[in-house]
Scaffold this active site. Sequence first.
Site, PDB file in Angstrom:
ATOM      1  N   ASP A   8       0.793  -1.235   0.000  1.00 23.61           N
ATOM      2  CA  ASP A   8       0.000   0.000   0.000  1.00 23.61           C
ATOM      3  C   ASP A   8       0.827   1.288   0.000  1.00 23.61           C
ATOM      4  O   ASP A   8       1.413   1.638   1.018  1.00 23.61           O
ATOM      5  CB  ASP A   8      -0.946  -0.017   1.195  1.00 23.61           C
ATOM      6  CG  ASP A   8      -1.676  -1.354   1.332  1.00 23.61           C
ATOM      7  OD1 ASP A   8      -1.046  -2.400   1.103  1.00 23.61           O
ATOM      8  OD2 ASP A   8      -2.870  -1.342   1.673  1.00 23.61           O
ATOM      9  N   HIS A  68     -10.921   1.753  -0.500  1.00 22.96           N
ATOM     10  CA  HIS A  68     -10.975   3.179  -0.857  1.00 22.96           C
ATOM     11  C   HIS A  68     -10.901   3.403  -2.371  1.00 22.96           C
ATOM     12  O   HIS A  68     -10.613   4.514  -2.821  1.00 22.96           O
ATOM     13  CB  HIS A  68      -9.829   3.944  -0.184  1.00 22.96           C
ATOM     14  CG  HIS A  68      -9.901   3.946   1.307  1.00 22.96           C
ATOM     15  ND1 HIS A  68     -11.044   4.291   2.001  1.00 22.96           N
ATOM     16  CD2 HIS A  68      -8.975   3.642   2.249  1.00 22.96           C
ATOM     17  CE1 HIS A  68     -10.803   4.207   3.296  1.00 22.96           C
ATOM     18  NE2 HIS A  68      -9.565   3.806   3.480  1.00 22.96           N
TER      19      HIS A  68
END
Length: 260
Positions: A8, A68
């Site tokens: 990430d 997200h």
Amino acid sequence: MRILFIADVVGSPGRRALEQRLRAIRDEHAIDVCVVNGENAADGIGITPRLAEQLLAMGVDAITLGNHAFRRTEIGPYLETSDRVIRPANTARSTPGRGLVIVPSANGASVGVINVLGSLFLHPATSMFEMIDDLVEEARKETPVVLVDVHAEATSEKAALARWLDGRVTAVVGTHTHVQTSDATILPKGTAFITDAGMTGPHDSVIGVEADLAIRRMRTGLPVRFETAQGGVRIEGAVVECDAETGKASSIEAIRVPVS
Ligand SMILES: [Fe+2]
């Protein structure tokens, strides 16, 4: 064949770190294909088309997302047409984009990349277990080398998916929790697995967020606008080596590269 998975990427610190170091990491590990989870690339939450293009220009071959994925609305139309950026496969059928992409590599082989969401806290439209077999079958029609980014809160869901897919995919890498786990392993039937590949971004933080702000929200329960932290930047992820003919993994190594 060697696949680099970068965990990430958080905000500008994460993007800058890749800009500075990704080419060198690719060379050092003789990487054929690089996959990055980019769902936190835009200031810690979501991704925009411009940032996706920036990551791809740095030497990234494919980008996976997560819970997200759609925070930046402009990403929708981009996902409709992109053959490099995927969102979780188990979001609602009406959401733009897809959850599987086949990525060619420089050596002629290709890698199927799949992105799915776990259930705990993330509320996918469908359980990943309802979709994953069809996705894997679809990918394996094109290539035996398949990587699954399982974006999930619960370690148990990630471990269960990896065991379920053992022998059918090359690698299952966990994302979302931003803390690299020390369990990188080859499962009995040849699938590489790590519960969480970590975070590429500021580790002097609460999983990427300025610690003071995260603490304030937790202590008071009041809304607090989060800001991406800046210090302790590391690139984290994993390097998977596999046989391009069979798709079986022979090794997985977690990587942690300090950048500042
Ligand atoms: Fe996430």
